[in-house]
Design a protein around this motif. Sequence first.
Motif, PDB file in Angstrom:
ATOM      1  N   VAL A  60       0.880  -1.158   0.000  1.00 25.56           N
ATOM      2  CA  VAL A  60       0.000   0.000   0.000  1.00 25.56           C
ATOM      3  C   VAL A  60       0.923   1.215   0.000  1.00 25.56           C
ATOM      4  N   ASP A  61       0.998   1.873  -1.139  1.00 26.56           N
ATOM      5  CA  ASP A  61       1.901   3.013  -1.321  1.00 26.56           C
ATOM      6  C   ASP A  61       1.164   4.294  -0.950  1.00 26.56           C
ATOM      7  N   LEU A  62       1.575   4.902   0.149  1.00 23.09           N
ATOM      8  CA  LEU A  62       0.951   6.111   0.668  1.00 23.09           C
ATOM      9  C   LEU A  62       1.701   7.367   0.257  1.00 23.09           C
ATOM     10  N   SER A  63       2.596   7.272  -0.702  1.00 20.21           N
ATOM     11  CA  SER A  63       3.459   8.389  -1.076  1.00 20.21           C
ATOM     12  C   SER A  63       2.702   9.665  -1.419  1.00 20.21           C
ATOM     13  N   LYS A  64       1.540   9.537  -2.041  1.00 20.46           N
ATOM     14  CA  LYS A  64       0.817  10.725  -2.478  1.00 20.46           C
ATOM     15  C   LYS A  64      -0.192  11.242  -1.458  1.00 20.46           C
ATOM     16  N   VAL A  65      -0.289  10.569  -0.313  1.00 15.78           N
ATOM     17  CA  VAL A  65      -1.169  11.037   0.757  1.00 15.78           C
ATOM     18  C   VAL A  65      -0.463  12.186   1.467  1.00 15.78           C
ATOM     19  N   ASP A  66      -1.154  13.302   1.620  1.00 12.49           N
ATOM     20  CA  ASP A  66      -0.555  14.490   2.230  1.00 12.49           C
ATOM     21  C   ASP A  66      -0.615  14.388   3.749  1.00 12.49           C
ATOM     22  N   ASP A  67       0.548  14.470   4.393  1.00 10.26           N
ATOM     23  CA  ASP A  67       0.612  14.438   5.853  1.00 10.26           C
ATOM     24  C   ASP A  67       1.891  15.121   6.315  1.00 10.26           C
ATOM     25  N   ASN A  68       1.873  16.422   6.386  1.00  8.15           N
ATOM     26  CA  ASN A  68       3.055  17.172   6.810  1.00  8.15           C
ATOM     27  C   ASN A  68       3.215  17.218   8.324  1.00  8.15           C
ATOM     28  N   ARG A  69       2.158  16.893   9.061  1.00  9.72           N
ATOM     29  CA  ARG A  69       2.215  16.983  10.521  1.00  9.72           C
ATOM     30  C   ARG A  69       3.178  15.981  11.128  1.00  9.72           C
ATOM     31  N   THR A  70       3.323  14.817  10.538  1.00 13.17           N
ATOM     32  CA  THR A  70       4.142  13.760  11.139  1.00 13.17           C
ATOM     33  C   THR A  70       5.402  13.473  10.318  1.00 13.17           C
ATOM     34  N   LEU A  71       5.831  14.431   9.528  1.00 16.20           N
ATOM     35  CA  LEU A  71       6.986  14.235   8.645  1.00 16.20           C
ATOM     36  C   LEU A  71       6.762  13.056   7.699  1.00 16.20           C
ATOM     37  N   SER A  72       5.499  12.795   7.404  1.00 18.41           N
ATOM     38  CA  SER A  72       5.074  11.721   6.499  1.00 18.41           C
ATOM     39  C   SER A  72       5.399  10.325   7.024  1.00 18.41           C
ATOM     40  N   HIS A  73       5.635  10.202   8.321  1.00 19.96           N
ATOM     41  CA  HIS A  73       5.974   8.896   8.889  1.00 19.96           C
ATOM     42  C   HIS A  73       4.759   8.149   9.419  1.00 19.96           C
ATOM     43  N   SER A  74       3.708   8.839   9.750  1.00 15.58           N
ATOM     44  CA  SER A  74       2.523   8.198  10.330  1.00 15.58           C
ATOM     45  C   SER A  74       1.281   8.434   9.479  1.00 15.58           C
ATOM     46  N   LYS A  75       1.453   8.412   8.180  1.00 21.58           N
ATOM     47  CA  LYS A  75       0.325   8.653   7.274  1.00 21.58           C
ATOM     48  C   LYS A  75      -0.809   7.670   7.523  1.00 21.58           C
ATOM     49  N   PHE A  76      -0.470   6.427   7.815  1.00 26.38           N
ATOM     50  CA  PHE A  76      -1.498   5.420   8.030  1.00 26.38           C
ATOM     51  C   PHE A  76      -2.400   5.788   9.205  1.00 26.38           C
ATOM     52  N   ALA A  77      -1.840   6.377  10.241  1.00 28.22           N
ATOM     53  CA  ALA A  77      -2.613   6.725  11.434  1.00 28.22           C
ATOM     54  C   ALA A  77      -3.386   8.027  11.261  1.00 28.22           C
ATOM     55  N   ALA A  78      -2.944   8.878  10.372  1.00 25.41           N
ATOM     56  CA  ALA A  78      -3.599  10.162  10.150  1.00 25.41           C
ATOM     57  C   ALA A  78      -4.819  10.039   9.246  1.00 25.41           C
ATOM     58  N   SER A  79      -4.983   8.900   8.625  1.00 25.88           N
ATOM     59  CA  SER A  79      -6.081   8.701   7.688  1.00 25.88           C
ATOM     60  C   SER A  79      -7.091   7.711   8.251  1.00 25.88           C
ATOM     61  N   PRO A  80      -8.319   8.154   8.515  1.00 22.61           N
ATOM     62  CA  PRO A  80      -9.344   7.225   9.013  1.00 22.61           C
ATOM     63  C   PRO A  80      -9.590   6.055   8.058  1.00 22.61           C
ATOM     64  N   GLU A  81      -9.475   6.295   6.753  1.00 19.85           N
ATOM     65  CA  GLU A  81      -9.697   5.229   5.777  1.00 19.85           C
ATOM     66  C   GLU A  81      -8.651   4.124   5.936  1.00 19.85           C
ATOM     67  N   ILE A  82      -7.396   4.519   6.113  1.00 21.23           N
ATOM     68  CA  ILE A  82      -6.321   3.530   6.276  1.00 21.23           C
ATOM     69  C   ILE A  82      -6.493   2.782   7.592  1.00 21.23           C
ATOM     70  N   VAL A  83      -6.825   3.490   8.657  1.00 12.17           N
ATOM     71  CA  VAL A  83      -7.025   2.849   9.960  1.00 12.17           C
ATOM     72  C   VAL A  83      -8.139   1.808   9.866  1.00 12.17           C
ATOM     73  N   ARG A  84      -9.250   2.156   9.195  1.00  8.75           N
ATOM     74  CA  ARG A  84     -10.341   1.200   9.027  1.00  8.75           C
ATOM     75  C   ARG A  84      -9.894  -0.005   8.206  1.00  8.75           C
ATOM     76  N   LEU A  85      -9.122   0.234   7.166  1.00  8.80           N
ATOM     77  CA  LEU A  85      -8.613  -0.852   6.331  1.00  8.80           C
ATOM     78  C   LEU A  85      -7.746  -1.799   7.151  1.00  8.80           C
ATOM     79  N   ILE A  86      -6.856  -1.253   7.960  1.00 10.57           N
ATOM     80  CA  ILE A  86      -5.994  -2.084   8.801  1.00 10.57           C
ATOM     81  C   ILE A  86      -6.845  -2.867   9.800  1.00 10.57           C
TER      82      ILE A  86
END
Length: 118
Positions: A60-86
């Motif tokens: 699951v390539d999250l490269s294009k998901v925008d998440d500047n708050r966590t230096l792009s390290h926690s994109k999965f946690a910043a997205s409710p869709e990804i959290v639900r998928l996991i």
Amino acid sequence: MDLDLFRSQLAQFDDRPENFFVLLSEDDQALRVSRFIAGGVPRVGAANAEELASLGVTVVDLSKVDDNRTLSHSKFAASPEIVRLIGRGLNRIDRFDESEATPQLEDALMALSVRILF
């Protein structure tokens, strides 16, 4: 984790689960620092998506998901869709069926710019 170690550990699985996911992001700043500290050794979470998929994992390539708050390290946690998928993946008892999963993944992540490679 470095990419070579990941490859060698993955090869040790006699019966690898079919629902083996790797989430990655090419713009992960923490992994960039980790690679620098490790002497330039590539990290799994910032590896080439196609190369990882060729190892038999679902990427699951999250490269294009925008998440500047966590230096792009926690994109999965910043997205409710990804959290639900996991969460859905962790709660499944039966084996992962790619023919079923592709539409489900695409539906769940439609609002995001996410690439999924099998």
